[in-house]
Design a protein around this motif. Structure first.
Motif, PDB file in Angstrom:
ATOM      1  N   ILE A   9       0.836  -1.207   0.000  1.00 30.72           N
ATOM      2  CA  ILE A   9       0.000   0.000   0.000  1.00 30.72           C
ATOM      3  C   ILE A   9       0.866   1.249   0.000  1.00 30.72           C
ATOM      4  O   ILE A   9       0.639   2.192  -0.757  1.00 30.72           O
ATOM      5  N   ALA A  10       1.909   1.224   0.828  1.00 26.07           N
ATOM      6  CA  ALA A  10       2.805   2.386   0.900  1.00 26.07           C
ATOM      7  C   ALA A  10       3.447   2.642  -0.458  1.00 26.07           C
ATOM      8  O   ALA A  10       3.543   3.780  -0.921  1.00 26.07           O
ATOM      9  N   HIS A  11       3.841   1.571  -1.101  1.00 25.58           N
ATOM     10  CA  HIS A  11       4.471   1.658  -2.412  1.00 25.58           C
ATOM     11  C   HIS A  11       3.518   2.294  -3.422  1.00 25.58           C
ATOM     12  O   HIS A  11       3.850   3.247  -4.124  1.00 25.58           O
ATOM     13  N   ARG A  12       2.280   1.761  -3.458  1.00 29.75           N
ATOM     14  CA  ARG A  12       1.290   2.300  -4.393  1.00 29.75           C
ATOM     15  C   ARG A  12       1.005   3.775  -4.108  1.00 29.75           C
ATOM     16  O   ARG A  12       0.895   4.585  -5.011  1.00 29.75           O
ATOM     17  N   LEU A  13       0.906   4.111  -2.822  1.00 26.72           N
ATOM     18  CA  LEU A  13       0.617   5.500  -2.457  1.00 26.72           C
ATOM     19  C   LEU A  13       1.747   6.411  -2.911  1.00 26.72           C
ATOM     20  O   LEU A  13       1.518   7.516  -3.399  1.00 26.72           O
ATOM     21  N   ALA A  14       2.969   5.936  -2.744  1.00 29.53           N
ATOM     22  CA  ALA A  14       4.120   6.744  -3.149  1.00 29.53           C
ATOM     23  C   ALA A  14       4.075   6.995  -4.656  1.00 29.53           C
ATOM     24  O   ALA A  14       4.297   8.113  -5.128  1.00 29.53           O
ATOM     25  N   ILE A  15       3.749   5.940  -5.416  1.00 33.56           N
ATOM     26  CA  ILE A  15       3.670   6.097  -6.866  1.00 33.56           C
ATOM     27  C   ILE A  15       2.555   7.074  -7.225  1.00 33.56           C
ATOM     28  O   ILE A  15       2.725   7.974  -8.046  1.00 33.56           O
ATOM     29  N   LEU A  16       1.414   6.916  -6.544  1.00 32.23           N
ATOM     30  CA  LEU A  16       0.282   7.794  -6.801  1.00 32.23           C
ATOM     31  C   LEU A  16       0.660   9.245  -6.542  1.00 32.23           C
ATOM     32  O   LEU A  16       0.387  10.140  -7.338  1.00 32.23           O
ATOM     33  N   ALA A  17       1.344   9.471  -5.408  1.00 29.95           N
ATOM     34  CA  ALA A  17       1.756  10.823  -5.060  1.00 29.95           C
ATOM     35  C   ALA A  17       2.664  11.390  -6.140  1.00 29.95           C
ATOM     36  O   ALA A  17       2.515  12.539  -6.571  1.00 29.95           O
ATOM     37  N   TYR A  18       3.568  10.549  -6.638  1.00 34.96           N
ATOM     38  CA  TYR A  18       4.488  11.021  -7.653  1.00 34.96           C
ATOM     39  C   TYR A  18       3.737  11.370  -8.933  1.00 34.96           C
ATOM     40  O   TYR A  18       3.968  12.417  -9.544  1.00 34.96           O
ATOM     41  N   VAL A  19       2.810  10.496  -9.321  1.00 35.79           N
ATOM     42  CA  VAL A  19       2.064  10.730 -10.560  1.00 35.79           C
ATOM     43  C   VAL A  19       1.262  12.020 -10.468  1.00 35.79           C
ATOM     44  O   VAL A  19       1.244  12.842 -11.384  1.00 35.79           O
ATOM     45  N   ILE A  20       0.641  12.205  -9.292  1.00 34.06           N
ATOM     46  CA  ILE A  20      -0.137  13.444  -9.128  1.00 34.06           C
ATOM     47  C   ILE A  20       0.769  14.663  -9.221  1.00 34.06           C
ATOM     48  O   ILE A  20       0.476  15.628  -9.921  1.00 34.06           O
ATOM     49  N   PHE A  21       1.907  14.570  -8.569  1.00 35.55           N
ATOM     50  CA  PHE A  21       2.866  15.673  -8.578  1.00 35.55           C
ATOM     51  C   PHE A  21       3.311  15.982 -10.002  1.00 35.55           C
ATOM     52  O   PHE A  21       3.391  17.132 -10.418  1.00 35.55           O
ATOM     53  N   ALA A  22       3.579  14.918 -10.777  1.00 40.26           N
ATOM     54  CA  ALA A  22       4.104  15.112 -12.122  1.00 40.26           C
ATOM     55  C   ALA A  22       3.026  15.626 -13.073  1.00 40.26           C
ATOM     56  O   ALA A  22       3.304  16.419 -13.969  1.00 40.26           O
ATOM     57  N   PHE A  24       0.183  17.261 -12.244  1.00 42.63           N
ATOM     58  CA  PHE A  24      -0.626  18.401 -11.834  1.00 42.63           C
ATOM     59  C   PHE A  24      -0.469  19.625 -12.734  1.00 42.63           C
ATOM     60  O   PHE A  24      -1.464  20.231 -13.126  1.00 42.63           O
ATOM     61  N   PRO A  25       0.750  20.007 -13.108  1.00 41.94           N
ATOM     62  CA  PRO A  25       0.897  21.165 -14.002  1.00 41.94           C
ATOM     63  C   PRO A  25       0.124  20.977 -15.305  1.00 41.94           C
ATOM     64  O   PRO A  25      -0.468  21.925 -15.819  1.00 41.94           O
ATOM     65  N   LEU A  26       0.128  19.758 -15.822  1.00 43.93           N
ATOM     66  CA  LEU A  26      -0.607  19.499 -17.064  1.00 43.93           C
ATOM     67  C   LEU A  26      -2.110  19.680 -16.839  1.00 43.93           C
ATOM     68  O   LEU A  26      -2.816  20.243 -17.659  1.00 43.93           O
ATOM     69  N   TYR A  27      -2.528  19.180 -15.669  1.00 45.58           N
ATOM     70  CA  TYR A  27      -3.937  19.343 -15.342  1.00 45.58           C
ATOM     71  C   TYR A  27      -4.281  20.820 -15.274  1.00 45.58           C
ATOM     72  O   TYR A  27      -5.284  21.272 -15.811  1.00 45.58           O
ATOM     73  N   TRP A  28      -3.430  21.600 -14.653  1.00 46.63           N
ATOM     74  CA  TRP A  28      -3.678  23.036 -14.482  1.00 46.63           C
ATOM     75  C   TRP A  28      -3.721  23.728 -15.843  1.00 46.63           C
ATOM     76  O   TRP A  28      -4.566  24.581 -16.101  1.00 46.63           O
ATOM     77  N   LEU A  29      -2.818  23.321 -16.712  1.00 39.61           N
ATOM     78  CA  LEU A  29      -2.774  23.840 -18.072  1.00 39.61           C
ATOM     79  C   LEU A  29      -4.131  23.632 -18.734  1.00 39.61           C
ATOM     80  O   LEU A  29      -4.740  24.544 -19.304  1.00 39.61           O
ATOM     81  N   PHE A  30      -4.603  22.406 -18.624  1.00 42.37           N
ATOM     82  CA  PHE A  30      -5.857  22.038 -19.248  1.00 42.37           C
ATOM     83  C   PHE A  30      -7.011  22.820 -18.616  1.00 42.37           C
ATOM     84  O   PHE A  30      -7.881  23.353 -19.297  1.00 42.37           O
ATOM     85  N   LYS A  31      -6.989  22.931 -17.284  1.00 40.82           N
ATOM     86  CA  LYS A  31      -8.069  23.618 -16.578  1.00 40.82           C
ATOM     87  C   LYS A  31      -8.146  25.077 -17.013  1.00 40.82           C
ATOM     88  O   LYS A  31      -9.217  25.574 -17.359  1.00 40.82           O
ATOM     89  N   VAL A  32      -7.002  25.736 -17.026  1.00 38.19           N
ATOM     90  CA  VAL A  32      -7.011  27.160 -17.380  1.00 38.19           C
ATOM     91  C   VAL A  32      -7.485  27.345 -18.818  1.00 38.19           C
ATOM     92  O   VAL A  32      -8.181  28.297 -19.144  1.00 38.19           O
ATOM     93  N   SER A  33      -7.090  26.369 -19.696  1.00 37.65           N
ATOM     94  CA  SER A  33      -7.474  26.522 -21.094  1.00 37.65           C
ATOM     95  C   SER A  33      -8.986  26.434 -21.270  1.00 37.65           C
ATOM     96  O   SER A  33      -9.523  26.881 -22.265  1.00 37.65           O
ATOM     97  N   LEU A  34      -9.686  25.851 -20.298  1.00 35.33           N
ATOM     98  CA  LEU A  34     -11.145  25.723 -20.401  1.00 35.33           C
ATOM     99  C   LEU A  34     -11.888  26.802 -19.614  1.00 35.33           C
ATOM    100  O   LEU A  34     -13.109  26.893 -19.661  1.00 35.33           O
ATOM    101  N   THR A  35     -11.141  27.587 -18.835  1.00 38.22           N
ATOM    102  CA  THR A  35     -11.794  28.587 -17.984  1.00 38.22           C
ATOM    103  C   THR A  35     -12.106  29.844 -18.792  1.00 38.22           C
ATOM    104  O   THR A  35     -11.224  30.391 -19.438  1.00 38.22           O
ATOM    105  N   PRO A  36     -13.349  30.278 -18.784  1.00 38.29           N
ATOM    106  CA  PRO A  36     -13.674  31.530 -19.495  1.00 38.29           C
ATOM    107  C   PRO A  36     -12.910  32.689 -18.870  1.00 38.29           C
ATOM    108  O   PRO A  36     -12.647  32.687 -17.666  1.00 38.29           O
ATOM    109  N   ASN A  37     -12.546  33.660 -19.714  1.00 36.09           N
ATOM    110  CA  ASN A  37     -11.730  34.782 -19.244  1.00 36.09           C
ATOM    111  C   ASN A  37     -12.328  35.495 -18.036  1.00 36.09           C
ATOM    112  O   ASN A  37     -11.611  35.860 -17.117  1.00 36.09           O
ATOM    113  N   ASP A  38     -13.625  35.641 -18.025  1.00 42.48           N
ATOM    114  CA  ASP A  38     -14.228  36.417 -16.939  1.00 42.48           C
ATOM    115  C   ASP A  38     -14.149  35.697 -15.602  1.00 42.48           C
ATOM    116  O   ASP A  38     -14.251  36.308 -14.553  1.00 42.48           O
TER     117      ASP A  38
END
Ligand SMILES: Nc1ncnc2c1ncn2[C@@H]1O[C@H](COP(=O)(O)OP(=O)(O)OP(=O)(O)O)[C@@H](O)[C@H]1O
Ligand SMILES: [Mg+2]
Lengths: 276, 354
Positions: A9-22, A24-38
């Motif tokens: 479980i610890a191993h899987r959690l560590a991998i999950l944490a890493y994947v999220i960390f890696a 996240f910027p892409l997710y943010w990129l995508f999120k901002v690209s969909l956010t209306p300017n206002d």
């Protein structure tokens, strides 16, 4: 074999944490690209905007020079990747298999080229390319990128060739092949993972290169996509929505490319390390 | 099929001389085995014949034609590598037909040649497999198949069986011998294995330090080794050596035992010599008949028994088929039948009768 649950479980959690960390910027990129300017500044920091829109994408595709940048980048990166890989296959093979007098010095020279900070070289290269008419042209960029990527790619390919037993091409020569036929029909097919890795490496390096593209190109016609992204930055504001949309679009070919070669790549990145 | 002439061939890597003046004439259809300790230059010589290594000096002829400068592909020679060197991205049929394809042989002919080689080697059910999906023995067969499909002028083998287990090696050895009987192809075979050398060879070439020590039929090397090196190298367990002095048609061992020889040697009396006797030729005698030796170790091999003895404080081996040796006491008597003694002079060369 029975493994205890906790370390798994610890191993899987560590991998999950890493994947999220890696990712996240892409997710943010995508999120901002969909956010209306206002909503961009008015909603504060939120994981998902209350309203989404594709308008940034349609604007980028229809009203900006982005399609040109995109096409230019594709031409430059694709050509660079192909030319570099061909050169590096040949030179890597030579370094791996032949012993010749100047080998030591050639390897030294190639290492030397990798030691200079690129910034130092921008001015001299500009000076060289100007009289040749290669500034502000895609050809110029391809030439420069090729020159800078060949040494490393050569070492990369050499390590792959080193992993292929010499017996194989000797067997082919005894079977009646010339050295070149043996290279083409026996060695090259076995180096496909290496070739895929080199293609991928050079393609991404050229795809995201900014410094030379910025210095050697002015105007939109020959601009590649990293330079193009900067056009979304104006003196008074940054158009984040459009910039992010362009960024997402620019990820697509790189992602596709890696999807295409990943089967070889996974073999490739480990193949050089362990002799099978 | 072809003859191979090797005349005064030398090989050097920079200043390191690896082969010195090798002279060897191999007749059409002959099976020649190269033996020698590791690093003596066997592979190098084989690879020079194949054209994979350049020739530093001398001349190499195949069928009377000088080949020193000829590219391997033009020599029409097949080679079986120790690593087999199968092409991993081709299936068995592809591996076997590659040489014929390069020669632009007609498709039907290729198919026929592959089919006949495959049936000879029992490879028919494996033709679609990749080398990765084969066992060691099957890979070995494919490597052999690749060599025989094209009916080359000569076959070269570089320790082809050394990666197989003992049982399989025995089987493949017999098959190689049978195949040579069928094809009558000129073959040069490198091995470390005594038995392979003795059983396969028409002639054995014993090499040491890049120099040919002796060339001859297997039994000739066994019965009349030309020097100490060959005497010690051929035979297993290896020959025993004892220091002695020659006098009056016999030799005196260190403990004073005198053994007379069948015929006097071309040596001066008092000459220092080395006497050799094979473990299987030593006779175990009763009390008072021979030299006393103490037993260090008894090794039953099933077939026979190897006794490790101390004779005059030196290690000494005896091989016997007599199971009584298993219950031998701590001390035994050994007798040297004089017809089985080999005498070598101070330079290590064999001493011939006068
Ligand atoms: N490229 C090279 N440069 C220098 N020396 C070499 C080179 N290749 C081989 N040698 C030397 O040549 C000698 C003969 O090598 P070779 O491979 O022929 O031995 P071998 O009799 O086949 O041994 P083995 O039974 O272990 O296979 C060795 O001492 C080796 O160190
Ligand atoms: Mg060898």
């Amino acid at each position: 074999m029975k493994t205890s649950l906790l370390p798994t479980i610890a191993h899987r959690l560590a991998i999950l944490a890493y994947v999220i960390f890696a990712l996240f910027p892409l997710y943010w990129l995508f999120k901002v690209s969909l956010t209306p300017n206002d909503l961009l500044y008015s909603e504060g920091v939120r994981m998902w905007p209350s309203r989404t829109t594709w308008e940034h994408y349609s604007f980028v595709l229809q009203h900006s020079a982005f399609p040109t940048f995109f096409k230019n980048s594709l031409i430059v990166s694709g050509s660079t990747a192909i030319i570099v890989t061909i050169c590096a296959s040949l030179s890597g093979y030579a370094l791996s298999r032949f012993s010749f007098r100047a080998k030591y010095w050639i390897v030294g020279l190639m290492l030397l080229t990798q030691m200079f900070p690129l910034v130092m070289l921008v001015a001299p290269i500009f000076k060289i390319l100007t009289p040749l008419g290669l500034t502000n042209s895609l050809t110029g960029l391809i030439v420069v990128y090729t020159a800078f990527n060949v040494p490393f790619a050569t070492f990369l390919m050499q390590s792959f060739f080193d992993g292929i037993p010499k017996d194989l091409e000797e067997a082919a020569m005894i079977d009646g092949a010339t050295k070149f036929t043996a290279f083409r029909e026996i060695i090259l097919p076995l180096t496909l993972p290496g070739i895929a890795a080199t293609l991928g490496f050079v393609f991404t390096a050229a795809w995201s290169e900014l410094l030379f593209a910025l210095m050697l190109i002015n105007g939109n016609n020959a601009a590649t996509f990293p330079v193009g992204l900067l056009t979304f930055v104006s003196k008074f504001s940054v158009d984040f929505g459009q910039m992010m949309a362009a960024g997402v679009l620019a990820l697509i070919p790189a992602a596709l490319f890696f999807l295409l070669i990943q089967r070889y790549l996974v073999q490739g990145l480990t193949a050089g390390a362990v002799k099978g | 099929m072809a003859s191979i002439d090797i005349q005064n061939v030398k090989k050097a890597y920079g200043h390191v001389k690896v082969l010195h003046d090798i002279d060897l004439q191999i007749k059409d259809g002959e099976f020649v085995v190269l033996v020698g300790p590791s690093g003596c230059g066997k592979s190098t010589l084989l690879r020079m014949i194949a054209g994979l290594e350049g020739v530093t000096g001398g001349e190499m002829r195949i069928d009377g034609k000088r080949v020193n400068e000829l590219h391997p592909k033009d020599r029409d020679i097949a080679m079986v590598f120790q690593s087999y060197a199968l092409y991993p991205h081709m299936n068995v049929a592809g591996n076997m037909s590659y040489s014929l394809k390069l020669r632009k042989t007609a498709k039907e002919k290729i198919a026929a040649a592959v089919a006949s080689a495959a049936s000879k080697l029992g490879l028919d059910p494996l033709l679609d497999r990749r080398p990765k999906a084969l066992s060691g023995g099957q890979r070995q067969r494919v490597a052999m198949g690749r060599a025989i499909v094209r009916q080359p002028k000569a076959f070269l083998f570089d320790e082809p069986l050394s990666n197989l287990d003992a049982r399989l090696r025995e089987q493949m050895r017999a098959e190689i011998k049978k195949m040579h009987g069928d094809l009558k192809a000129t073959s040069i075979y490198v091995t470390h294995d005594q038995i392979e050398a003795m059983t396969l060879a028409d002639r054995i070439v014993a090499m040491h330090g890049g120099v040919v020590q002796q060339v001859g039929a297997p039994l000739e090397l066994y019965d009349r080794p030309a020097n100490l090196f060959v005497a010690g190298f051929i035979g297993s367990p290896g020959m025993n050596f004892l220091d002695a002095t020659y006098s009056a048609g016999g030799v005196t061992l260190r403990d004073g035992t005198f053994v007379s020889l069948p015929s006097p040697l071309a040596l001066d009396d008092g000459a220092k010599v080395t006497v050799g006797i094979r473990p299987e030729h030593v006779v175990m005698g009763g009390e008072g008949t021979g030299m006393a030796a103490s037993v260090d170790l008894v090794e039953p091999t099933g077939f026979g028994i190897i006794l490790h003895l101390s004779l005059h404080g030196l290690a000494f081996k005896v091989f016997t088929l007599d199971r009584a040796a298993l219950s031998a006491g701590p001390n035994v008597q050994v007798v040297f039948p004089s017809q089985h003694l080999h005498v070598f002079d101070e330079g290590g060369g064999r001493c011939e009768p006068r």
